[in-house]
Design a protein around this motif. Sequence first.
Motif, mmCIF file in Angstrom:
data_model
loop_
_atom_site.group_PDB
_atom_site.id
_atom_site.type_symbol
_atom_site.label_atom_id
_atom_site.label_comp_id
_atom_site.label_asym_id
_atom_site.label_seq_id
_atom_site.Cartn_x
_atom_site.Cartn_y
_atom_site.Cartn_z
ATOM 1 N N ASN A 145 61.019 2.713 -4.719
ATOM 2 C CA ASN A 145 59.700 3.127 -4.231
ATOM 3 C C ASN A 145 59.653 4.522 -3.595
ATOM 4 O OD1 ASN A 145 57.087 2.157 -4.275
ATOM 5 N ND2 ASN A 145 57.089 1.751 -2.086
ATOM 6 N N ALA A 146 60.711 5.320 -3.815
ATOM 7 C CA ALA A 146 60.751 6.657 -3.195
ATOM 8 C C ALA A 146 59.815 7.626 -3.897
ATOM 9 C CB ALA A 146 62.177 7.183 -3.217
ATOM 10 N N GLY A 147 59.509 7.322 -5.171
ATOM 11 C CA GLY A 147 58.661 8.228 -5.940
ATOM 12 C C GLY A 147 59.414 8.863 -7.109
ATOM 13 N N LYS A 148 60.476 8.202 -7.567
ATOM 14 C CA LYS A 148 61.296 8.741 -8.653
ATOM 15 C C LYS A 148 60.500 8.886 -9.950
ATOM 16 C CE LYS A 148 64.147 5.289 -8.188
ATOM 17 N NZ LYS A 148 63.358 4.684 -7.096
ATOM 18 N N THR A 149 59.776 7.817 -10.305
ATOM 19 C CA THR A 149 59.038 7.853 -11.572
ATOM 20 C C THR A 149 57.884 8.856 -11.511
ATOM 21 O OG1 THR A 149 59.642 5.550 -11.918
ATOM 22 C CG2 THR A 149 57.901 6.419 -13.316
ATOM 23 N N THR A 150 57.250 8.973 -10.333
ATOM 24 C CA THR A 150 56.171 9.953 -10.181
ATOM 25 C C THR A 150 56.722 11.352 -10.480
ATOM 26 O OG1 THR A 150 55.249 8.540 -8.446
ATOM 27 C CG2 THR A 150 54.393 10.784 -8.568
ATOM 28 N N VAL A 162 54.008 3.729 -12.375
ATOM 29 C CA VAL A 162 54.434 3.923 -10.984
ATOM 30 C C VAL A 162 53.640 2.924 -10.163
ATOM 31 C CG1 VAL A 162 54.872 6.393 -11.272
ATOM 32 C CG2 VAL A 162 52.656 5.644 -10.456
ATOM 33 N N GLY A 163 54.104 2.600 -8.979
ATOM 34 C CA GLY A 163 53.333 1.644 -8.190
ATOM 35 C C GLY A 163 53.884 1.461 -6.805
ATOM 36 N N PHE A 167 60.654 -1.815 -7.163
ATOM 37 C CA PHE A 167 61.266 -2.142 -8.458
ATOM 38 C C PHE A 167 60.296 -2.037 -9.626
ATOM 39 C CE2 PHE A 167 62.878 -5.320 -5.259
ATOM 40 C CZ PHE A 167 63.848 -4.480 -4.788
ATOM 41 N N THR A 168 59.479 -0.995 -9.635
ATOM 42 C CA THR A 168 58.595 -0.776 -10.774
ATOM 43 C C THR A 168 59.425 -0.420 -12.003
ATOM 44 O OG1 THR A 168 57.018 0.081 -9.187
ATOM 45 C CG2 THR A 168 56.490 0.434 -11.494
ATOM 46 N N THR A 169 60.475 0.359 -11.783
ATOM 47 C CA THR A 169 61.338 0.767 -12.905
ATOM 48 C C THR A 169 62.596 -0.097 -12.921
ATOM 49 O OG1 THR A 169 60.602 3.012 -12.470
ATOM 50 C CG2 THR A 169 62.487 2.762 -13.956
ATOM 51 N N ASN A 259 60.145 13.578 -0.570
ATOM 52 C CA ASN A 259 58.866 13.235 -1.188
ATOM 53 C C ASN A 259 57.896 12.669 -0.145
ATOM 54 O OD1 ASN A 259 57.180 13.065 -3.392
ATOM 55 N ND2 ASN A 259 57.764 10.950 -3.841
ATOM 56 N N LYS A 260 56.654 12.529 -0.549
ATOM 57 C CA LYS A 260 55.572 11.988 0.299
ATOM 58 C C LYS A 260 55.391 12.797 1.583
ATOM 59 C CE LYS A 260 56.418 7.372 -1.599
ATOM 60 N NZ LYS A 260 56.310 5.960 -1.491
ATOM 61 N N ASP A 262 53.127 14.758 2.189
ATOM 62 C CA ASP A 262 51.697 14.819 2.538
ATOM 63 C C ASP A 262 51.360 13.825 3.651
ATOM 64 O OD1 ASP A 262 52.418 13.222 0.093
ATOM 65 O OD2 ASP A 262 50.474 12.302 0.534
HETATM 66 N N1 LIG Z 1 51.481 9.774 -0.537
HETATM 67 C C1 LIG Z 1 52.314 9.938 -1.549
HETATM 68 N N2 LIG Z 1 52.585 8.885 -2.372
HETATM 69 C C2 LIG Z 1 53.451 9.083 -3.385
HETATM 70 C C3 LIG Z 1 54.069 10.345 -3.634
HETATM 71 N N3 LIG Z 1 54.887 10.199 -4.710
HETATM 72 C C4 LIG Z 1 54.786 8.916 -5.111
HETATM 73 N N4 LIG Z 1 53.925 8.240 -4.327
HETATM 74 C C5 LIG Z 1 53.533 6.822 -4.431
HETATM 75 O O1 LIG Z 1 54.666 6.030 -4.094
HETATM 76 C C6 LIG Z 1 54.675 4.812 -4.857
HETATM 77 C C7 LIG Z 1 56.002 4.652 -5.568
HETATM 78 O O2 LIG Z 1 56.119 5.633 -6.578
HETATM 79 P P1 LIG Z 1 57.041 5.430 -7.862
HETATM 80 O O3 LIG Z 1 57.080 6.753 -8.564
HETATM 81 O O4 LIG Z 1 56.673 4.215 -8.625
HETATM 82 O O5 LIG Z 1 58.436 5.184 -7.118
HETATM 83 P P2 LIG Z 1 59.856 4.789 -7.757
HETATM 84 O O6 LIG Z 1 60.891 5.440 -6.874
HETATM 85 O O7 LIG Z 1 59.902 5.127 -9.197
HETATM 86 O O8 LIG Z 1 59.843 3.230 -7.508
HETATM 87 P P3 LIG Z 1 60.724 2.069 -8.259
HETATM 88 O O9 LIG Z 1 60.689 2.332 -9.717
HETATM 89 O O10 LIG Z 1 59.985 0.830 -7.867
HETATM 90 O O11 LIG Z 1 62.088 2.181 -7.652
HETATM 91 C C8 LIG Z 1 53.493 4.917 -5.829
HETATM 92 O O12 LIG Z 1 52.425 4.184 -5.276
HETATM 93 C C9 LIG Z 1 53.191 6.414 -5.866
HETATM 94 O O13 LIG Z 1 51.833 6.666 -6.155
HETATM 95 C C10 LIG Z 1 53.743 11.441 -2.762
HETATM 96 O O14 LIG Z 1 54.224 12.564 -2.882
HETATM 97 N N5 LIG Z 1 52.864 11.165 -1.741
#
Ligand SMILES: Nc1nc2c(ncn2[C@@H]2O[C@H](COP(=O)(O)OP(=O)(O)OP(=O)(O)O)[C@@H](O)[C@H]2O)c(=O)[nH]1
Length: 290
Positions: A145-150, A162-163, A167-169, A259-260, A262
């Motif tokens: 959930n760190a924002g890897k897929t984003t 993404v979500g 564990f989205t990915t 990340n995040k 903002d």
């Molecule tokens: N506020 C904010 N939210 C973000 C940012 N980047 C990602 N998110 C949110 O964080 C959540 C997780 O993002 P993902 O990209 O799914 O994260 P992930 O690391 O791929 O997660 P898994 O695949 O579950 O391990 C999503 O709801 C995104 O919209 C950011 O820069 N700022």
Amino acid sequence: MIERIKSELGNGVSTKLIIYDELKPRHKVNLMRELGIEVLDKIELILQIFALHAGSKEAKLQIEMARITHQLPLIKEWIRRAKLGELPGFLGPGAYAIDTYYKHMKRRLAKIKRELAELRDRRSRERERRRRFGWPQVAITGYANAGKTTLFNTLTNESKPVGPEMFTTLTPKAKGAYLDATKDVKVIFVDTVGFIKDIPAEVIEAFYATLEEVSTADLAILVIDSSEPSFMVADKVRTSLKTLLKIGYIGKPLIIALNKIDLLKSDELYDIITKIKEMVSSLYHWDWSI
Ligand SMILES: Nc1nc2c(ncn2[C@@H]2O[C@H](COP(=O)(O)OP(=O)(O)OP(=O)(O)O)[C@@H](O)[C@H]2O)c(=O)[nH]1
Ligand SMILES: [Mg+2]
């Protein structure tokens, strides 16, 4: 304690107890015997959530393997206790049936391992093919959930799910992208499955495919959710660095992507950057940048 749990559970209303920690087989058997309901520990809970998200065949097999690996010591404990006569007819089947089930699970595990090894070979051949083109591989890693897929989607113009849930990915994804407008430098970005708190990634062999994608990469980007409380951010950076070393990502450059941001105030961001810089300079002995 047991009495308190019993009263909290109410009279037959609850059918499952989830303990958000790791349980030793003997503790789990004791709890189930005392309470007469299903008891799940943290790893089992996480694997159940994984199962809900598993799309690919590989992800399904990996989860089943992790589940069986986690269950086998428990079944062994059942057999031991049933043979000692401590669990007469416990949970239905007797010792003989459980014995048969244990053997069946071991055979199933061996089969899954073979199938996964084949898939792993295929993945490694794919990686080799990509390498022959001379494209460097960049692994995007970090906690769930760190924002890897984003980040992966932004870099590669993809739209993988993404979500906000964890564990989205569940299977690593690779895609090439040019780094500049002149289309000179192409790299392959690989999105990976997130690390999970308190479960060392190397313990769950099921994540092998992900670990391999990271350990063979030319560059790793460690994505950190910096909006979490600063002690958690620090803890996750520390354990991520240790995990990277353990899985063999050694002597190669690292980018730490906060990340995040903002969601942070500027002085909070400054504090986090200072803290992380201090930590990384003492723990990571190769090139790195934030
Ligand atoms: N506020 C904010 N939210 C973000 C940012 N980047 C990602 N998110 C949110 O964080 C959540 C997780 O993002 P993902 O990209 O799914 O994260 P992930 O690391 O791929 O997660 P898994 O695949 O579950 O391990 C999503 O709801 C995104 O919209 C950011 O820069 N700022
Ligand atoms: Mg993801």
